[in-house]
Motif scaffolding. Structure first.
Motif, PDB file in Angstrom:
ATOM      1  N   ALA A  21      -3.764   6.262   4.817  1.00 22.38           N
ATOM      2  CA  ALA A  21      -3.255   4.951   4.406  1.00 22.38           C
ATOM      3  C   ALA A  21      -4.097   4.453   3.245  1.00 22.38           C
ATOM      4  N   GLN A  22      -3.442   3.921   2.216  1.00 25.29           N
ATOM      5  CA  GLN A  22      -4.129   3.379   1.057  1.00 25.29           C
ATOM      6  C   GLN A  22      -3.649   1.950   0.811  1.00 25.29           C
ATOM      7  N   PRO A  23      -4.191   0.979   1.568  1.00 27.79           N
ATOM      8  CA  PRO A  23      -3.790  -0.407   1.372  1.00 27.79           C
ATOM      9  C   PRO A  23      -4.220  -0.896  -0.014  1.00 27.79           C
ATOM     10  N   CYS A  24      -3.387  -1.715  -0.642  1.00 35.09           N
ATOM     11  CA  CYS A  24      -3.737  -2.276  -1.952  1.00 35.09           C
ATOM     12  C   CYS A  24      -4.956  -3.186  -1.827  1.00 35.09           C
ATOM     13  N   ALA A  84      -0.118   4.754  10.018  1.00 29.98           N
ATOM     14  CA  ALA A  84      -0.527   4.501   8.633  1.00 29.98           C
ATOM     15  C   ALA A  84       0.145   3.241   8.097  1.00 29.98           C
ATOM     16  N   GLN A  85       1.437   3.084   8.384  1.00 27.87           N
ATOM     17  CA  GLN A  85       2.155   1.881   7.949  1.00 27.87           C
ATOM     18  C   GLN A  85       1.586   0.634   8.617  1.00 27.87           C
ATOM     19  N   LEU A  86       1.324   0.723   9.914  1.00 26.80           N
ATOM     20  CA  LEU A  86       0.762  -0.407  10.647  1.00 26.80           C
ATOM     21  C   LEU A  86      -0.616  -0.788  10.115  1.00 26.80           C
ATOM     22  N   MET A  87      -1.420   0.195   9.762  1.00 29.19           N
ATOM     23  CA  MET A  87      -2.750  -0.057   9.206  1.00 29.19           C
ATOM     24  C   MET A  87      -2.630  -0.822   7.883  1.00 29.19           C
ATOM     25  N   ILE A  88      -1.697  -0.416   7.042  1.00 35.95           N
ATOM     26  CA  ILE A  88      -1.483  -1.099   5.764  1.00 35.95           C
ATOM     27  C   ILE A  88      -1.043  -2.538   6.002  1.00 35.95           C
ATOM     28  N   ILE A  89      -0.108  -2.729   6.921  1.00 34.11           N
ATOM     29  CA  ILE A  89       0.386  -4.075   7.227  1.00 34.11           C
ATOM     30  C   ILE A  89      -0.730  -4.935   7.807  1.00 34.11           C
ATOM     31  N   ALA A  90      -1.516  -4.375   8.717  1.00 34.40           N
ATOM     32  CA  ALA A  90      -2.613  -5.131   9.338  1.00 34.40           C
ATOM     33  C   ALA A  90      -3.657  -5.539   8.298  1.00 34.40           C
ATOM     34  N   LEU A  91      -4.035  -4.626   7.419  1.00 36.92           N
ATOM     35  CA  LEU A  91      -5.053  -4.942   6.421  1.00 36.92           C
ATOM     36  C   LEU A  91      -4.539  -5.895   5.343  1.00 36.92           C
ATOM     37  N   SER A  92      -3.225  -6.006   5.214  1.00 34.47           N
ATOM     38  CA  SER A  92      -2.664  -6.939   4.232  1.00 34.47           C
ATOM     39  C   SER A  92      -2.701  -8.377   4.743  1.00 34.47           C
ATOM     40  N   GLY A  93      -2.981  -8.551   6.034  1.00 28.32           N
ATOM     41  CA  GLY A  93      -3.058  -9.879   6.623  1.00 28.32           C
ATOM     42  C   GLY A  93      -1.724 -10.396   7.148  1.00 28.32           C
ATOM     43  N   LEU A  94      -0.722  -9.533   7.240  1.00 31.12           N
ATOM     44  CA  LEU A  94       0.588  -9.979   7.709  1.00 31.12           C
ATOM     45  C   LEU A  94       0.708 -10.049   9.223  1.00 31.12           C
ATOM     46  N   LEU A  95      -0.194  -9.379   9.932  1.00 39.17           N
ATOM     47  CA  LEU A  95      -0.156  -9.448  11.399  1.00 39.17           C
ATOM     48  C   LEU A  95      -1.000 -10.637  11.869  1.00 39.17           C
ATOM     49  N   VAL A  96      -0.372 -11.482  12.646  1.00 40.70           N
ATOM     50  CA  VAL A  96      -1.067 -12.672  13.163  1.00 40.70           C
ATOM     51  C   VAL A  96      -0.896 -12.685  14.678  1.00 40.70           C
ATOM     52  N   ALA A  97      -2.003 -12.834  15.371  1.00 34.14           N
ATOM     53  CA  ALA A  97      -1.955 -12.893  16.831  1.00 34.14           C
ATOM     54  C   ALA A  97      -1.353 -14.231  17.258  1.00 34.14           C
ATOM     55  N   GLY A 136       0.826  -1.202   0.000  1.00 33.60           N
ATOM     56  CA  GLY A 136       0.000   0.000   0.000  1.00 33.60           C
ATOM     57  C   GLY A 136       0.859   1.250   0.000  1.00 33.60           C
ATOM     58  N   THR A 137       0.188   2.380   0.007  1.00 30.25           N
ATOM     59  CA  THR A 137       0.866   3.672   0.028  1.00 30.25           C
ATOM     60  C   THR A 137       0.233   4.540   1.113  1.00 30.25           C
ATOM     61  N   PHE A 138       0.938   5.586   1.508  1.00 29.27           N
ATOM     62  CA  PHE A 138       0.371   6.540   2.454  1.00 29.27           C
ATOM     63  C   PHE A 138       0.988   7.910   2.216  1.00 29.27           C
ATOM     64  N   TYR A 139       0.250   8.937   2.615  1.00 27.53           N
ATOM     65  CA  TYR A 139       0.704  10.312   2.433  1.00 27.53           C
ATOM     66  C   TYR A 139       0.090  11.197   3.506  1.00 27.53           C
ATOM     67  N   ARG A 140       0.629  12.377   3.658  1.00 27.56           N
ATOM     68  CA  ARG A 140       0.100  13.340   4.625  1.00 27.56           C
ATOM     69  C   ARG A 140      -0.870  14.280   3.910  1.00 27.56           C
ATOM     70  N   ALA A 141      -2.111  14.317   4.398  1.00 30.57           N
ATOM     71  CA  ALA A 141      -3.141  15.176   3.820  1.00 30.57           C
ATOM     72  C   ALA A 141      -2.941  16.618   4.280  1.00 30.57           C
TER      73      ALA A 141
END
Length: 65
Positions: free
Chosen positions: A32-35, A49-62, A20-25
């Motif tokens: 955050a703009q996750p793919c 913003a980076q954490l949100m992209i990583i979380a929505l990509s499914g890479l974070l596992v409890a 994904g990508t992210f920018y400051r508005a």
């Protein structure tokens, strides 16, 4: 990448895969703009913003106990 309208656009990668990508508005929030997601979460920090992209990509596992 620097855009004349949005400023700097940052990318989050996992190897060769763009997550994904992210920018400051203009209001100071980080967008955050996750793919492959319609959601565009607004965050207070670039790290969030980076954490949100990583979380929505499914890479974070409890970790289960």
């Amino acid at each position: 990448m620097d855009d004349c309208d949005f400023g700097v656009l940052y990318r989050v990668w996992q190897g060769m895969r763009l997550l994904g990508t992210f920018y400051r508005a203009v209001d100071g929030k980080w967008v955050a703009q996750p793919c492959n997601f319609e959601q565009r979460p607004r965050c207070d920090t670039p790290e969030q913003a980076q954490l949100m992209i990583i979380a929505l990509s499914g890479l974070l596992v409890a970790k289960s106990r």
